[in-house]
Enzyme design. Structure first.
Site, PDB file in Angstrom:
ATOM      1  N   GLU A  14       6.093 -11.721   7.217  1.00  0.00           N
ATOM      2  CA  GLU A  14       5.593 -12.453   8.395  1.00  0.00           C
ATOM      3  C   GLU A  14       5.137 -11.529   9.507  1.00  0.00           C
ATOM      4  O   GLU A  14       4.488 -11.962  10.447  1.00  0.00           O
ATOM      5  CB  GLU A  14       6.705 -13.347   8.951  1.00  0.00           C
ATOM      6  CG  GLU A  14       6.647 -14.731   8.426  1.00  0.00           C
ATOM      7  CD  GLU A  14       7.629 -15.648   9.121  1.00  0.00           C
ATOM      8  OE1 GLU A  14       8.527 -15.156   9.855  1.00  0.00           O
ATOM      9  OE2 GLU A  14       7.508 -16.863   8.929  1.00  0.00           O
TER      10      GLU A  14
ATOM     11  N   HIS B 191       9.528  -3.807   2.906  1.00  0.00           N
ATOM     12  CA  HIS B 191       9.082  -4.054   1.525  1.00  0.00           C
ATOM     13  C   HIS B 191      10.271  -4.401   0.631  1.00  0.00           C
ATOM     14  O   HIS B 191      10.186  -5.299  -0.209  1.00  0.00           O
ATOM     15  CB  HIS B 191       8.379  -2.808   0.962  1.00  0.00           C
ATOM     16  CG  HIS B 191       7.148  -2.413   1.723  1.00  0.00           C
ATOM     17  ND1 HIS B 191       7.103  -1.292   2.519  1.00  0.00           N
ATOM     18  CD2 HIS B 191       5.927  -2.993   1.816  1.00  0.00           C
ATOM     19  CE1 HIS B 191       5.901  -1.185   3.062  1.00  0.00           C
ATOM     20  NE2 HIS B 191       5.172  -2.210   2.656  1.00  0.00           N
TER      21      HIS B 191
ATOM     22  N   MET C 244       0.844  -1.191   0.000  1.00  0.00           N
ATOM     23  CA  MET C 244       0.000   0.000   0.000  1.00  0.00           C
ATOM     24  C   MET C 244       0.890   1.255   0.000  1.00  0.00           C
ATOM     25  O   MET C 244       0.482   2.318   0.455  1.00  0.00           O
ATOM     26  CB  MET C 244      -0.931  -0.014   1.214  1.00  0.00           C
ATOM     27  CG  MET C 244      -1.869  -1.221   1.181  1.00  0.00           C
ATOM     28  SD  MET C 244      -3.380  -1.006   2.112  1.00  0.00           S
ATOM     29  CE  MET C 244      -2.724  -0.813   3.743  1.00  0.00           C
TER      30      MET C 244
ATOM     31  N   SER D  96       4.641   0.977   8.646  1.00  0.00           N
ATOM     32  CA  SER D  96       4.395   2.380   8.277  1.00  0.00           C
ATOM     33  C   SER D  96       3.720   3.119   9.436  1.00  0.00           C
ATOM     34  O   SER D  96       3.722   4.343   9.473  1.00  0.00           O
ATOM     35  CB  SER D  96       3.564   2.459   7.004  1.00  0.00           C
ATOM     36  OG  SER D  96       2.485   1.601   7.096  1.00  0.00           O
ATOM     37  N   ARG D  97       3.145   2.379  10.395  1.00  0.00           N
ATOM     38  CA  ARG D  97       2.519   3.024  11.560  1.00  0.00           C
ATOM     39  C   ARG D  97       3.549   3.594  12.535  1.00  0.00           C
ATOM     40  O   ARG D  97       3.211   4.452  13.349  1.00  0.00           O
ATOM     41  CB  ARG D  97       1.677   2.020  12.348  1.00  0.00           C
ATOM     42  CG  ARG D  97       0.413   1.618  11.648  1.00  0.00           C
ATOM     43  CD  ARG D  97      -0.196   0.410  12.326  1.00  0.00           C
ATOM     44  NE  ARG D  97      -1.335  -0.056  11.563  1.00  0.00           N
ATOM     45  CZ  ARG D  97      -2.589   0.260  11.827  1.00  0.00           C
ATOM     46  NH1 ARG D  97      -2.878   1.025  12.844  1.00  0.00           N
ATOM     47  NH2 ARG D  97      -3.577  -0.189  11.084  1.00  0.00           N
TER      48      ARG D  97
ATOM     49  N   ASP E 129       2.846  -9.469   9.392  1.00  0.00           N
ATOM     50  CA  ASP E 129       1.382  -9.615   9.408  1.00  0.00           C
ATOM     51  C   ASP E 129       1.068 -11.108   9.295  1.00  0.00           C
ATOM     52  O   ASP E 129       0.619 -11.593   8.252  1.00  0.00           O
ATOM     53  CB  ASP E 129       0.765  -8.814   8.260  1.00  0.00           C
ATOM     54  CG  ASP E 129       0.984  -7.326   8.447  1.00  0.00           C
ATOM     55  OD1 ASP E 129       0.541  -6.794   9.471  1.00  0.00           O
ATOM     56  OD2 ASP E 129       1.634  -6.701   7.583  1.00  0.00           O
TER      57      ASP E 129
HETATM   58  O1  PAF Z   1      -0.029  -5.677   3.942  1.00  0.00           O
HETATM   59  C1  PAF Z   1      -0.457  -4.809   3.151  1.00  0.00           C
HETATM   60  O2  PAF Z   1       0.219  -3.831   2.834  1.00  0.00           O
HETATM   61  C2  PAF Z   1      -1.857  -4.971   2.570  1.00  0.00           C
HETATM   62  O3  PAF Z   1      -2.717  -5.558   3.487  1.00  0.00           O
HETATM   63  C3  PAF Z   1      -1.895  -5.707   1.224  1.00  0.00           C
HETATM   64  C4  PAF Z   1      -1.424  -7.152   1.370  1.00  0.00           C
HETATM   65  C5  PAF Z   1      -1.024  -4.982   0.219  1.00  0.00           C
HETATM   66  C6  PAF Z   1      -3.336  -5.738   0.686  1.00  0.00           C
HETATM   67  O4  PAF Z   1      -3.844  -4.457   0.478  1.00  0.00           O
END
Ligand code: PAF
Length: 284
Positions: free
Chosen positions: A151, A37, A30, A189-190, A153
């Site tokens: 991982e 990332h 996102m 990002s939070r 999340d």
């Molecule tokens: O983890 C995220 O950034 C989002 O939940 C995802 C997997 C891109 C889905 O919008």
């Protein structure tokens, strides 16, 4: 790095990659990209994939409108980070293409029962319906691929694995290790919304997971240790549980193996989640 926004160009690019004999690696995001990332992109590059990164702030997974409007947007920095990390195709689909009826509800939803219900599912009603629906659409456009997710999340990965398996997507889901700052805080990002003292308090979260990963514990001792450390650090606990890594069901007392600890706390009004492995034993 190429950039596209249309679903058709994106689909055609992936088809051409597969025709050339290569595998597509999808890194869904996102935006507000950070080293977590980049590590997913690196995993895809290392596997030899042609790497597609999607950036789409999916409104359907925000149960709280305030959270959506305050979600960071850093498009120029994101393009620089994506290119430097090794992305081959950057896709930024528009809201119109992803959810043409928005803000009216989209009639189709991918809903996963069981694994999506406790923890984040309870705290954020509808969140995982939004996640599963958008990831299903990203995968449908991309086609057969390897999918790289963090991982950090842990529950999100379990939800995606479940529908990929149930619906027969030709997708190999790869969960990559959580990337942490030098002090141990899991990247998110939070984190940029934390005050300096809040950030220091938040470190108790990764510290307790590190301690629990080192030894062998009974499930009861894990829960007790988590509660006492986090309350001492003055971190209001939303949940702290030790679960089976695949089903996320509570780890049964009296059984041995490697479980997963899932924790959520609130710091400065920001929800932080983290997780880690733990070796479980029966006890005396
Ligand atoms: O983890 C995220 O950034 C989002 O939940 C995802 C997997 C891109 C889905 O919008």
């Amino acid at each position: 790095m190429e950039s596209v926004s249309s679903l058709e160009e994106w689909r055609r690019w992936c088809e051409a990659v597969r025709r050339s004999g290569r595998t597509v690696g999808l890194v869904p995001t996102m935006g507000a990209l950070h080293a977590g990332h980049s590590s997913l992109v690196r995993a895809a590059v290392d596997a030899g994939d042609a790497v597609v990164m999607s950036i789409f702030v999916n409104p359907r997974q925000f149960e709280d409108v305030g959270d959506l409007s305050s979600y960071p947007s850093t498009p120029e920095e994101d393009a620089t980070v994506a290119e430097a990390s090794g992305v081959d195709l950057l896709v930024r689909p528009s809201l119109r293409q992803m959810w043409p009826r928005y803000p009216e509800p989209t009639p189709t939803t991918v809903r996963v029962s069981g694994v999506s219900e406790p923890f984040e599912g309870e705290a954020r009603p509808g969140h995982f319906d939004g996640v599963a629906s958008v990831v299903a659409k990203l995968l449908t456009v991309t086609g057969p691929c390897r999918l790289y997710m963090g991982e950090k999340d842990f529950q999100q990965v379990a939800v995606v694995r479940q529908f990929v398996d149930d619906l027969g997507f030709a997708v190999d889901v790869r969960a990559c290790p959580t990337v942490r700052d030098e002090d141990g805080l899991a990247l998110s990002s939070r984190n940029r919304r934390l005050s300096a003292p809040g950030r220091v308090r938040a470190l108790a979260l990764s510290r307790v997971l590190q301690i629990l990963a080192r030894d062998e514990w009974t499930p009861g001792a894990v829960r007790q240790h988590l509660r006492s450390v986090l309350s001492e650090a003055d971190l209001p606990l939303e949940y702290a549980e030790v679960v089976r890594p695949d089903t996320l069901e509570p780890w049964p007392d009296g059984s041995e193996g490697v479980g997963r600890i899932l924790v959520a706390v609130r710091v400065d009004g920001v929800r932080l989640i983290d997780n880690g492995p733990v070796i479980l034993v029966k006890g005396a």
